[in-house]
Design a protein around this motif. Structure first.
Motif, mmCIF file in Angstrom:
data_model
loop_
_atom_site.group_PDB
_atom_site.id
_atom_site.type_symbol
_atom_site.label_atom_id
_atom_site.label_comp_id
_atom_site.label_asym_id
_atom_site.label_seq_id
_atom_site.Cartn_x
_atom_site.Cartn_y
_atom_site.Cartn_z
ATOM 1 N N ASN A 78 -128.313 -20.730 -31.395
ATOM 2 C CA ASN A 78 -128.491 -19.460 -30.683
ATOM 3 C C ASN A 78 -127.406 -18.466 -31.073
ATOM 4 O O ASN A 78 -126.253 -18.831 -31.313
ATOM 5 C CB ASN A 78 -128.453 -19.694 -29.168
ATOM 6 N N MET A 79 -127.795 -17.194 -31.094
ATOM 7 C CA MET A 79 -126.870 -16.106 -31.376
ATOM 8 C C MET A 79 -126.990 -15.077 -30.240
ATOM 9 O O MET A 79 -127.659 -15.342 -29.231
ATOM 10 C CB MET A 79 -127.185 -15.509 -32.751
ATOM 11 N N ASP A 80 -126.366 -13.941 -30.356
ATOM 12 C CA ASP A 80 -126.421 -12.948 -29.274
ATOM 13 C C ASP A 80 -127.859 -12.538 -28.975
ATOM 14 O O ASP A 80 -128.251 -12.370 -27.823
ATOM 15 C CB ASP A 80 -125.581 -11.720 -29.639
ATOM 16 N N ASP A 81 -128.634 -12.349 -30.009
ATOM 17 C CA ASP A 81 -130.063 -12.101 -29.882
ATOM 18 C C ASP A 81 -130.792 -13.268 -30.541
ATOM 19 O O ASP A 81 -130.160 -14.196 -31.035
ATOM 20 C CB ASP A 81 -130.451 -10.778 -30.556
ATOM 21 N N LEU A 85 -128.119 -18.044 -39.271
ATOM 22 C CA LEU A 85 -127.597 -19.055 -38.347
ATOM 23 C C LEU A 85 -126.144 -18.703 -38.027
ATOM 24 O O LEU A 85 -125.496 -17.969 -38.780
ATOM 25 C CB LEU A 85 -127.701 -20.454 -38.962
ATOM 26 N N PRO A 86 -125.615 -19.226 -36.913
ATOM 27 C CA PRO A 86 -124.255 -18.865 -36.488
ATOM 28 C C PRO A 86 -123.199 -19.155 -37.558
ATOM 29 O O PRO A 86 -123.309 -20.109 -38.334
ATOM 30 C CB PRO A 86 -124.037 -19.730 -35.255
ATOM 31 N N GLY A 87 -122.150 -18.342 -37.559
ATOM 32 C CA GLY A 87 -121.105 -18.438 -38.560
ATOM 33 C C GLY A 87 -120.330 -19.738 -38.533
ATOM 34 O O GLY A 87 -119.743 -20.125 -39.547
ATOM 35 N N TYR A 88 -120.339 -20.438 -37.400
ATOM 36 C CA TYR A 88 -119.520 -21.658 -37.314
ATOM 37 C C TYR A 88 -120.010 -22.740 -38.268
ATOM 38 O O TYR A 88 -119.250 -23.674 -38.609
ATOM 39 C CB TYR A 88 -119.475 -22.199 -35.884
ATOM 40 N N PHE A 89 -121.255 -22.653 -38.744
ATOM 41 C CA PHE A 89 -121.755 -23.655 -39.693
ATOM 42 C C PHE A 89 -120.881 -23.695 -40.952
ATOM 43 O O PHE A 89 -120.773 -24.743 -41.596
ATOM 44 C CB PHE A 89 -123.210 -23.354 -40.078
#
Length: 443
Positions: A54-57, A145-149
């Motif tokens: 999930n992201m902000d949107d 996809l989220p940057g933490y990947f």
């Protein structure tokens, strides 16, 4: 939570998660059905539920599903989203075929698959811009996809967990577990409290390598590992096509070859496959080892020539030479993600028109996965002719004892085996024009 329990058998895909692991130093994500995944098998790995993407949107994968009206009740939707996220994180070519293959283990009861296919098409278009970039780098840089990947590879490297303890532990009554894709369907409640020895993560039990004219397969190698093996691709050019008939992408990601053997299902697809390869097992109790031909492992229904403390340490078979031909056939009520009514495999060596070596196996036609030894012996020393093939079918009928069940009557299974034996020869020897002869022959 977004991860749902649906069938509890690994068939519906509602519970799909992604599992990230380092393979040969590279980060690899694969889709798993979490309902069949014990915690022992994800030790030291990155587990991603739908909340983890999930992201902000809505992220672009989720947005494509929404734009294509690819969700109604929404129960199955997180599973589809996770499987498509796995496609985005993979090193596969970004095409519609691979995108749809990524969701072959996900079932939707109400939306309709065409809208889901359209969503997969939109996601494919996004990924076609990747070029030669690494998948993780591309999806994080482009906010798919989220940057933490991007940090996961380094974080997994730092864990340095001792996952590969010695296997020569004292004999015990522990239950061995591999991928668990059938074991945790059969007795999930019992295994919750059982003393389990997890073999899935043992590096010493993984790997696929060629040594001389032999192929050695680690018992904890998965079906997906086999698909990615250069050895299997070289010697079995139709392997990927044949594998599509077996289970689904998440199950192939989890299921181990040795688990298929030890489960001893009379219709175990890879048991039938390796029986025709005349595979040999190396069994170990942690101290002593012994070799056993795969076909001698089965003494009766779910009864094995294996002591409780023994596990499969290695699997090997001779690689086919230029005059050796292999084929696998399977019939089930639906083409994909189904249990076989009858499955069969054959390996033939033909020199100057004469069969010099033959191994024919069949499943669904008796209480054990069966090597048809009498039929195989009959074929040796004979030419490939219509008469020989039909005589072989008659001998095969004398070796089997199918029962009527939900997958067909005994008579239907007998008919199927005969037709599939014909299919072997049609596939392997089209230049001999046996197709017309066999199809004109009424079984």
């Amino acid at each position: 939570m977004g991860t749902k329990i649906g069938c509890r058998e690994g068939d519906c895909g509602a519970c799909t998660v992604l599992v990230g692991d380092l393979e040969n130093g590279e980060l690899q994500y694969r889709s798993f059905t979490s309902c069949l995944t014990p915690l022992g098998n994800i030790h030291g790995k990155h587990v991603v539920t739908v909340e983890g993407i999930n992201m902000d949107d809505l992220n672009p994968i989720q947005q494509c599903m929404a734009d294509a009206s690819a969700t109604q009740c929404g129960f199955c939707t997180p599973g589809f989203v996770m499987s498509l996220a796995g496609f985005c994180l993979s090193d596969q070519d970004a095409n519609q075929q691979n995108a749809v293959a990524a969701i072959d283990g996900n079932i939707c009861r109400c939306t309709g698959y065409k809208s889901i296919e359209r969503a997969a098409g939109k996601i494919t278009e996004l990924m076609q811009q990747k070029g030669n970039q690494e998948a993780v780098e591309f999806v994080t840089a482009n906010n798919i996809l989220p940057g933490y990947f991007a940090s996961i590879k380094e974080r997994l490297q730092k864990l340095s967990l001792a996952l590969n303890g010695e296997l020569n532990q004292p004999a015990s009554t522990a239950q061995f577990a591999g991928g668990g894709t059938d074991l945790y369907v059969q007795k999930p409640e019992e295994l919750k409290e059982a003393n389990v020895r997890f073999l899935y993560n043992k590096d010493v039990l993984k790997g696929i390598r060629k040594t001389g004219n032999k192929c050695f397969v680690g018992p904890s190698a998965t079906v997906t590992d086999l698909q990615g093996s250069e050895v299997m691709r070289q010697y079995f050019p139709n392997f990927n096509k044949q594998v599509k008939l077996i289970s689904s992408t998440p199950i192939r990601n989890m299921a181990t070859i040795a688990g298929n053997f030890i489960n001893a299902s009379p219709i175990g697809d890879f048991t039938i496959f390796f029986l025709a390869l005349n595979a040999t097992l190396v069994l170990s109790d942690g101290n002593k080892t012994r070799e056993l031909p795969l076909h001698k492992l089965y003494k009766g229904y779910k009864t094995l020539d294996k002591r409780p403390e023994e596990f499969i340490e290695q699997i090997w078979f001779e690689l086919p030479g230029k005059n050796t031909f292999f084929n696998f056939e399977k019939v089930s009520k639906r083409t994909h993600l189904d249990i076989a009514s009858v499955n069969t495999a054959i390996q033939l060596t033909v020199v100057d028109g004469t069969i010099t070596e033959a191994h024919l196996s069949a499943g669904g036609v008796g209480p054990i996965p069966k090597l048809l030894e009498q039929t195989s012996e009959f074929l040796r020393g004979r030419a490939v002719t219509e008469e020989v093939i039909n005589d072989a079918i008659d001998i095969a009928q004398s070796e089997i004892s199918p029962i009527s069940d939900a997958r067909g009557t005994s008579g239907y299974k007998r008919l199927l085996l005969g037709q599939l034996i014909k299919a072997h020869f049609i596939a392997l020897f089209p230049h001999l024009q046996v197709k017309k002869l066999l199809l004109s022959h009424s079984s």
